[in-house]
Design a protein around this motif. Structure first.
Motif, short mmCIF file in Angstrom:
data_model
loop_
_atom_site.label_atom_id
_atom_site.label_comp_id
_atom_site.label_asym_id
_atom_site.label_seq_id
_atom_site.Cartn_x
_atom_site.Cartn_y
_atom_site.Cartn_z
N MET A 1 0.83 -1.17 0.00
CA MET A 1 0.00 0.00 0.00
C MET A 1 0.88 1.24 0.00
N SER A 22 -3.38 1.66 7.32
CA SER A 22 -3.16 0.25 7.00
C SER A 22 -2.65 -0.53 8.21
N THR A 63 -13.44 -7.70 -2.72
CA THR A 63 -12.67 -6.46 -2.66
C THR A 63 -13.25 -5.44 -3.64
N LYS A 68 -7.51 -2.70 -3.36
CA LYS A 68 -6.43 -3.65 -3.12
C LYS A 68 -6.01 -4.26 -4.45
#
Length: 128
Positions: A1, A22, A63, A68
């Motif tokens: 990320m 995160s 998702t 992601k």
């Protein structure tokens, strides 16, 4: 990320997911993965095992595109927000059920911090 500090989205239009958000989200997920089966074990071993499958499996399979890199089934952003809220609720409720009050307080504070840092991502997900 990717760490995004002053951007609404990343350069490719991906989620504005900061490193802190995160880390807090993953930490809370870990607590949920441990505390929930711990809390359920005395009630039902199959239910405790099923809780792990649900808490890990659902966010892995479902998702929101752009949020992601991997996911099997694309879902609207609201579904991703609900899955995060499910993890947070599982972590807090299970911690209060399975562990001592001081530990449960720390988990509750972790969940609150997670919510605060998730707000930019949730705003982004709300329009996906």
């Amino acid at each position: 990320m990717r760490s995004v500090s002053n951007q609404r989205t990343g350069p490719g239009g991906e989620s504005p997911d900061s490193r802190l958000a995160s880390v807090l989200r993953f930490s809370t997920e870990l607590v949920a993965w441990v505390a929930t089966p711990w809390a359920l074990w005395s009630l039902s071993v199959p239910l405790a095992l099923l809780s792990v499958v649900v808490l890990i499996g659902l966010p892995t399979v479902f998702t929101t595109p752009g949020d992601k890199a991997h996911g099997m089934i694309p879902v609207p952003g609201a579904v991703t927000v609900v899955l995060v809220l499910m993890q947070l609720a599982a972590a807090v409720v299970s911690a209060w059920t399975a562990w001592s009050a001081p530990v449960a307080i720390v988990v509750s504070l972790l969940a609150v911090a997670c919510v605060v840092t998730e707000i930019p991502r949730w705003r982004w997900l709300a329009v996906r």
